[in-house]
Design a protein around this motif. Structure first.
Motif, PDB file in Angstrom:
ATOM      1  N   MET A 189     -34.882 -24.818 -39.675  1.00 49.42           N
ATOM      2  CA  MET A 189     -36.181 -24.267 -40.051  1.00 49.42           C
ATOM      3  C   MET A 189     -36.427 -23.003 -39.233  1.00 49.42           C
ATOM      4  O   MET A 189     -36.180 -22.973 -38.038  1.00 49.42           O
ATOM      5  N   THR A 190     -36.919 -21.983 -39.901  1.00 53.90           N
ATOM      6  CA  THR A 190     -37.244 -20.722 -39.251  1.00 53.90           C
ATOM      7  C   THR A 190     -38.429 -20.924 -38.312  1.00 53.90           C
ATOM      8  O   THR A 190     -39.383 -21.617 -38.638  1.00 53.90           O
ATOM      9  N   ASP A 191     -38.351 -20.310 -37.152  1.00 53.20           N
ATOM     10  CA  ASP A 191     -39.387 -20.452 -36.127  1.00 53.20           C
ATOM     11  C   ASP A 191     -40.539 -19.496 -36.428  1.00 53.20           C
ATOM     12  O   ASP A 191     -40.447 -18.297 -36.140  1.00 53.20           O
ATOM     13  N   VAL A 192     -41.591 -20.027 -37.049  1.00 56.42           N
ATOM     14  CA  VAL A 192     -42.778 -19.223 -37.336  1.00 56.42           C
ATOM     15  C   VAL A 192     -43.988 -19.879 -36.690  1.00 56.42           C
ATOM     16  O   VAL A 192     -44.002 -21.087 -36.468  1.00 56.42           O
ATOM     17  N   GLU A 193     -44.974 -19.065 -36.385  1.00 54.79           N
ATOM     18  CA  GLU A 193     -46.270 -19.564 -35.942  1.00 54.79           C
ATOM     19  C   GLU A 193     -47.329 -18.905 -36.796  1.00 54.79           C
ATOM     20  O   GLU A 193     -47.183 -17.751 -37.216  1.00 54.79           O
ATOM     21  N   LEU A 194     -48.398 -19.665 -37.075  1.00 56.97           N
ATOM     22  CA  LEU A 194     -49.533 -19.133 -37.813  1.00 56.97           C
ATOM     23  C   LEU A 194     -50.708 -18.975 -36.868  1.00 56.97           C
ATOM     24  O   LEU A 194     -50.976 -19.853 -36.048  1.00 56.97           O
ATOM     25  N   HIS A 195     -51.401 -17.859 -37.019  1.00 53.93           N
ATOM     26  CA  HIS A 195     -52.579 -17.564 -36.198  1.00 53.93           C
ATOM     27  C   HIS A 195     -53.734 -17.257 -37.135  1.00 53.93           C
ATOM     28  O   HIS A 195     -53.582 -16.431 -38.040  1.00 53.93           O
ATOM     29  N   PRO A 196     -54.888 -17.905 -36.942  1.00 56.03           N
ATOM     30  CA  PRO A 196     -56.026 -17.620 -37.824  1.00 56.03           C
ATOM     31  C   PRO A 196     -56.324 -16.124 -37.878  1.00 56.03           C
ATOM     32  O   PRO A 196     -56.210 -15.419 -36.861  1.00 56.03           O
ATOM     33  N   TRP A 197     -56.664 -15.662 -39.061  1.00 54.55           N
ATOM     34  CA  TRP A 197     -56.959 -14.238 -39.274  1.00 54.55           C
ATOM     35  C   TRP A 197     -58.066 -13.791 -38.334  1.00 54.55           C
ATOM     36  O   TRP A 197     -59.058 -14.493 -38.160  1.00 54.55           O
ATOM     37  N   SER A 198     -57.886 -12.612 -37.729  1.00 58.56           N
ATOM     38  CA  SER A 198     -58.875 -12.099 -36.787  1.00 58.56           C
ATOM     39  C   SER A 198     -59.122 -10.619 -37.049  1.00 58.56           C
ATOM     40  O   SER A 198     -58.392  -9.971 -37.799  1.00 58.56           O
ATOM     41  N   ARG A 199     -60.152 -10.099 -36.397  1.00 57.49           N
ATOM     42  CA  ARG A 199     -60.498  -8.672 -36.542  1.00 57.49           C
ATOM     43  C   ARG A 199     -59.298  -7.781 -36.244  1.00 57.49           C
ATOM     44  O   ARG A 199     -59.135  -6.727 -36.844  1.00 57.49           O
ATOM     45  N   SER A 200     -58.455  -8.191 -35.302  1.00 57.13           N
ATOM     46  CA  SER A 200     -57.323  -7.349 -34.890  1.00 57.13           C
ATOM     47  C   SER A 200     -56.181  -7.329 -35.909  1.00 57.13           C
ATOM     48  O   SER A 200     -55.201  -6.619 -35.703  1.00 57.13           O
ATOM     49  N   ASP A 201     -56.299  -8.070 -37.016  1.00 56.03           N
ATOM     50  CA  ASP A 201     -55.225  -8.140 -38.007  1.00 56.03           C
ATOM     51  C   ASP A 201     -55.328  -7.091 -39.114  1.00 56.03           C
ATOM     52  O   ASP A 201     -54.507  -7.088 -40.032  1.00 56.03           O
ATOM     53  N   LEU A 202     -56.280  -6.179 -39.022  1.00 50.24           N
ATOM     54  CA  LEU A 202     -56.432  -5.159 -40.059  1.00 50.24           C
ATOM     55  C   LEU A 202     -55.160  -4.320 -40.211  1.00 50.24           C
ATOM     56  O   LEU A 202     -54.738  -4.017 -41.324  1.00 50.24           O
ATOM     57  N   ASP A 203     -54.501  -3.969 -39.105  1.00 49.98           N
ATOM     58  CA  ASP A 203     -53.284  -3.161 -39.197  1.00 49.98           C
ATOM     59  C   ASP A 203     -52.183  -3.896 -39.957  1.00 49.98           C
ATOM     60  O   ASP A 203     -51.437  -3.286 -40.723  1.00 49.98           O
ATOM     61  N   LEU A 204     -52.077  -5.193 -39.769  1.00 47.31           N
ATOM     62  CA  LEU A 204     -51.100  -5.993 -40.514  1.00 47.31           C
ATOM     63  C   LEU A 204     -51.387  -5.907 -42.013  1.00 47.31           C
ATOM     64  O   LEU A 204     -50.470  -5.751 -42.825  1.00 47.31           O
ATOM     65  N   LEU A 205     -52.637  -5.974 -42.381  1.00 45.92           N
ATOM     66  CA  LEU A 205     -53.011  -5.875 -43.794  1.00 45.92           C
ATOM     67  C   LEU A 205     -52.694  -4.484 -44.334  1.00 45.92           C
ATOM     68  O   LEU A 205     -52.208  -4.348 -45.465  1.00 45.92           O
ATOM     69  N   ARG A 206     -52.927  -3.463 -43.530  1.00 45.71           N
ATOM     70  CA  ARG A 206     -52.571  -2.098 -43.954  1.00 45.71           C
ATOM     71  C   ARG A 206     -51.058  -1.967 -44.144  1.00 45.71           C
ATOM     72  O   ARG A 206     -50.598  -1.316 -45.083  1.00 45.71           O
ATOM     73  N   ARG A 207     -50.266  -2.578 -43.263  1.00 44.32           N
ATOM     74  CA  ARG A 207     -48.804  -2.513 -43.406  1.00 44.32           C
ATOM     75  C   ARG A 207     -48.329  -3.242 -44.655  1.00 44.32           C
ATOM     76  O   ARG A 207     -47.293  -2.896 -45.220  1.00 44.32           O
ATOM     77  N   ALA A 208     -49.086  -4.251 -45.095  1.00 44.64           N
ATOM     78  CA  ALA A 208     -48.718  -5.003 -46.312  1.00 44.64           C
ATOM     79  C   ALA A 208     -49.125  -4.269 -47.582  1.00 44.64           C
ATOM     80  O   ALA A 208     -48.736  -4.681 -48.673  1.00 44.64           O
ATOM     81  N   ASN A 209     -49.852  -3.199 -47.470  1.00 42.85           N
ATOM     82  CA  ASN A 209     -50.361  -2.460 -48.622  1.00 42.85           C
ATOM     83  C   ASN A 209     -49.311  -1.450 -49.109  1.00 42.85           C
ATOM     84  O   ASN A 209     -49.537  -0.249 -49.127  1.00 42.85           O
ATOM     85  N   THR A 210     -48.145  -1.972 -49.493  1.00 41.51           N
ATOM     86  CA  THR A 210     -47.041  -1.141 -49.972  1.00 41.51           C
ATOM     87  C   THR A 210     -46.876  -1.323 -51.469  1.00 41.51           C
ATOM     88  O   THR A 210     -47.239  -2.376 -52.008  1.00 41.51           O
ATOM     89  N   PRO A 211     -46.310  -0.342 -52.157  1.00 41.08           N
ATOM     90  CA  PRO A 211     -46.091  -0.505 -53.599  1.00 41.08           C
ATOM     91  C   PRO A 211     -45.280  -1.768 -53.926  1.00 41.08           C
ATOM     92  O   PRO A 211     -45.592  -2.486 -54.867  1.00 41.08           O
TER      93      PRO A 211
END
Length: 170
Positions: A1-23
């Motif tokens: 199993m791939t080693d992942v962790e989940l972290h509740p969405w926070s104010r500091s995650d806006l940049d992650l959302l911007r990086r996901a905004n790709t065509p």
């Protein structure tokens, strides 16, 4: 199993959302968003938990605390019945490592731990083999093909996958 962790969405995650905004990623959702739309989506993600209507998470892997993707669930109606909908994305350079299926399984565990019992649906486009494979690997069952309105006036031809959170009753 791939080693992942989940972290509740926070104010500091806006940049992650911007990086996901790709065509490539946003094509599955109807196209790239303006920065105003990304900020509005970020605010919706923050409200999910506060409103008790779902939860978004930042996906991290060792060495990448800034996040490599997003996974979450939110309230949704299916044929007039209450349900949850799940969605995810993993940045291109981290794909093919099993991160998405591991994150979806961890998200389902988080939903169960939060007391969620409604069935969880996912709607990858029929022509998206990677997301359909994530559904299979995460234990979803394919119900049907469906035309799914992802945003007003934007309908995609998708598969409707479902997984039950509640234990089966005898």
């Amino acid at each position: 199993m791939t080693d992942v962790e989940l972290h509740p969405w926070s104010r500091s995650d806006l940049d992650l959302l911007r990086r996901a905004n790709t065509p490539e990623l946003m094509d599955q959702l109807g196209g790239v968003e303006t920065d105003e739309q990304v900020i509005a989506r970020h605010e919706r993600y923050l409200r999910l938990h506060a409103d008790g209507t779902g939860q978004q998470f930042r996906i991290t892997i060792p060495g990448h605390p800034e996040g490599v993707g997003i996974v979450g669930y939110w309230q949704h109606d299916v044929d007039g019945e209450p349900a949850l909908e799940a969605g995810w994305s993993v940045e291109a350079e981290y794909r093919g490592r099993g991160i998405a299926p591991a994150a979806v399984l961890a998200m389902l565990d988080q939903a169960r731990a939060a007391g969620e019992t409604l069935p969880v649906h996912a709607y990858p486009r029929v022509d998206n083999p990677a997301s359909n494979a994530v559904c299979r690997k995460a234990g979803f069952t394919l119900l049907r093909e469906a035309d799914f309105e992802v945003t007003p006036g934007n309908t995609l031809h998708t598969n409707d996958w479902v997984v039950e959170l509640a234990p089966a009753t005898a």
